[in-house]
Design a protein around this motif. Structure first.
Motif, mmCIF file in Angstrom:
data_model
loop_
_atom_site.group_PDB
_atom_site.id
_atom_site.type_symbol
_atom_site.label_atom_id
_atom_site.label_comp_id
_atom_site.label_asym_id
_atom_site.label_seq_id
_atom_site.Cartn_x
_atom_site.Cartn_y
_atom_site.Cartn_z
ATOM 1 N N ASN A 29 104.193 79.570 -15.987
ATOM 2 C CA ASN A 29 103.699 79.700 -17.358
ATOM 3 C C ASN A 29 104.516 78.962 -18.266
ATOM 4 O O ASN A 29 104.179 78.111 -19.063
ATOM 5 C CB ASN A 29 103.078 80.779 -17.721
ATOM 6 C CG ASN A 29 102.459 80.921 -19.130
ATOM 7 O OD1 ASN A 29 101.644 79.903 -19.095
ATOM 8 N ND2 ASN A 29 102.755 81.824 -20.001
ATOM 9 N N GLU A 30 105.767 79.156 -18.065
ATOM 10 C CA GLU A 30 106.860 78.411 -18.963
ATOM 11 C C GLU A 30 106.772 76.776 -18.687
ATOM 12 O O GLU A 30 106.883 75.977 -19.673
ATOM 13 C CB GLU A 30 108.179 79.203 -18.929
ATOM 14 C CG GLU A 30 108.310 80.552 -19.464
ATOM 15 C CD GLU A 30 109.840 81.172 -19.235
ATOM 16 O OE1 GLU A 30 110.477 80.574 -18.664
ATOM 17 O OE2 GLU A 30 109.776 82.402 -19.539
ATOM 18 N N ALA A 31 106.776 76.737 -17.388
ATOM 19 C CA ALA A 31 106.816 75.260 -17.044
ATOM 20 C C ALA A 31 105.724 74.518 -17.636
ATOM 21 O O ALA A 31 105.832 73.251 -18.301
ATOM 22 C CB ALA A 31 107.284 75.156 -15.724
ATOM 23 N N ILE A 32 104.526 74.990 -17.422
ATOM 24 C CA ILE A 32 103.224 74.311 -17.876
ATOM 25 C C ILE A 32 103.219 74.160 -19.256
ATOM 26 O O ILE A 32 103.050 73.124 -19.895
ATOM 27 C CB ILE A 32 102.194 75.282 -17.420
ATOM 28 C CG1 ILE A 32 101.899 75.212 -15.742
ATOM 29 C CG2 ILE A 32 100.826 74.677 -18.223
ATOM 30 C CD1 ILE A 32 100.948 76.007 -15.237
ATOM 31 N N THR A 33 103.883 75.267 -20.087
ATOM 32 C CA THR A 33 103.897 75.285 -21.452
ATOM 33 C C THR A 33 104.862 73.908 -22.038
ATOM 34 O O THR A 33 104.307 73.084 -22.627
ATOM 35 C CB THR A 33 104.344 76.437 -22.218
ATOM 36 O OG1 THR A 33 103.223 77.583 -21.797
ATOM 37 C CG2 THR A 33 104.413 76.568 -23.589
ATOM 38 N N ASP A 40 101.777 66.412 -25.053
ATOM 39 C CA ASP A 40 101.227 66.249 -26.303
ATOM 40 C C ASP A 40 101.984 64.983 -27.235
ATOM 41 O O ASP A 40 101.739 64.155 -28.125
ATOM 42 C CB ASP A 40 101.090 67.417 -27.209
ATOM 43 C CG ASP A 40 100.105 68.319 -26.695
ATOM 44 O OD1 ASP A 40 99.135 67.655 -26.312
ATOM 45 O OD2 ASP A 40 100.072 69.615 -27.245
ATOM 46 N N GLU A 41 103.616 65.543 -27.155
ATOM 47 C CA GLU A 41 104.528 64.387 -27.662
ATOM 48 C C GLU A 41 104.422 63.122 -27.276
ATOM 49 O O GLU A 41 104.456 62.126 -28.226
ATOM 50 C CB GLU A 41 105.916 65.091 -27.338
ATOM 51 C CG GLU A 41 107.096 64.483 -28.179
ATOM 52 C CD GLU A 41 108.460 65.064 -28.039
ATOM 53 O OE1 GLU A 41 109.136 64.423 -27.339
ATOM 54 O OE2 GLU A 41 108.421 66.340 -27.978
ATOM 55 N N LEU A 42 104.122 62.711 -25.916
ATOM 56 C CA LEU A 42 103.982 61.451 -25.549
ATOM 57 C C LEU A 42 102.866 60.625 -25.914
ATOM 58 O O LEU A 42 102.625 59.529 -26.298
ATOM 59 C CB LEU A 42 104.223 61.512 -24.150
ATOM 60 C CG LEU A 42 105.412 61.801 -23.448
ATOM 61 C CD1 LEU A 42 105.301 61.960 -21.939
ATOM 62 C CD2 LEU A 42 106.366 60.974 -23.747
ATOM 63 N N LYS A 43 101.710 61.752 -26.043
ATOM 64 C CA LYS A 43 100.451 60.976 -26.464
ATOM 65 C C LYS A 43 100.558 60.576 -28.119
ATOM 66 O O LYS A 43 99.903 59.553 -28.323
ATOM 67 C CB LYS A 43 99.366 62.187 -26.666
ATOM 68 C CG LYS A 43 98.742 62.340 -25.187
ATOM 69 C CD LYS A 43 97.544 63.310 -25.381
ATOM 70 C CE LYS A 43 96.951 63.686 -24.083
ATOM 71 N NZ LYS A 43 95.970 64.832 -24.039
ATOM 72 N N ARG A 44 101.392 61.448 -28.935
ATOM 73 C CA ARG A 44 101.444 60.994 -30.359
ATOM 74 C C ARG A 44 102.139 59.587 -30.391
ATOM 75 O O ARG A 44 102.022 58.751 -31.091
ATOM 76 C CB ARG A 44 101.987 62.273 -30.886
ATOM 77 C CG ARG A 44 101.485 63.114 -31.344
ATOM 78 C CD ARG A 44 101.857 64.251 -32.331
ATOM 79 N NE ARG A 44 103.269 64.693 -31.833
ATOM 80 C CZ ARG A 44 103.184 66.045 -31.108
ATOM 81 N NH1 ARG A 44 102.158 66.360 -30.958
ATOM 82 N NH2 ARG A 44 104.162 66.322 -30.659
ATOM 83 N N GLU A 45 103.224 59.744 -29.250
ATOM 84 C CA GLU A 45 104.039 58.410 -29.358
ATOM 85 C C GLU A 45 103.529 57.085 -28.918
ATOM 86 O O GLU A 45 103.485 56.027 -29.467
ATOM 87 C CB GLU A 45 105.109 58.391 -28.535
ATOM 88 C CG GLU A 45 106.197 57.620 -28.431
ATOM 89 C CD GLU A 45 107.071 57.252 -29.729
ATOM 90 O OE1 GLU A 45 107.767 56.125 -29.717
ATOM 91 O OE2 GLU A 45 106.946 58.142 -30.491
ATOM 92 N N ILE A 46 102.464 57.342 -27.859
ATOM 93 C CA ILE A 46 101.586 56.139 -27.517
ATOM 94 C C ILE A 46 100.736 55.889 -28.628
ATOM 95 O O ILE A 46 100.218 54.614 -28.965
ATOM 96 C CB ILE A 46 100.796 56.514 -26.197
ATOM 97 C CG1 ILE A 46 101.734 56.777 -25.062
ATOM 98 C CG2 ILE A 46 99.589 55.616 -25.951
ATOM 99 C CD1 ILE A 46 101.096 57.235 -23.913
#
Length: 72
Positions: A29-33, A40-46
């Motif tokens: 769960n921690e890894a998936i989070t 999300d960060e990469l989507k914003r950067e794209i």
């Protein structure tokens, strides 16, 4: 009495196995989070880079295409 000892040992083994599984689930769960946060960060950067490229294309205007490099 022997059956009670055997049953008790089995219950203890099951409880230990369950505890290990719970820890594994928490780790996953921690890894998936963390991965979702990165996605999300990469989507914003794209999105930011896409907007930047569009702005640069508009600023350059629809003029003539770039000439080919000299080695052509």
């Amino acid at each position: 009495m022997d059956d009670f000892v055997t049953l008790n040992a089995r219950v203890v083994e099951l409880e230990i196995g369950r505890a290990h599984q719970e820890r594994a689930i928490e780790d996953l769960n921690e890894a998936i989070t963390a991965q979702w946060k990165l996605i999300d960060e990469l989507k914003r950067e794209i999105a930011r880079l896409t907007a930047e490229v569009r702005e640069a294309a508009v600023a350059n205007g629809p003029g003539e295409p770039e000439p080919p490099p000299p080695h052509y």
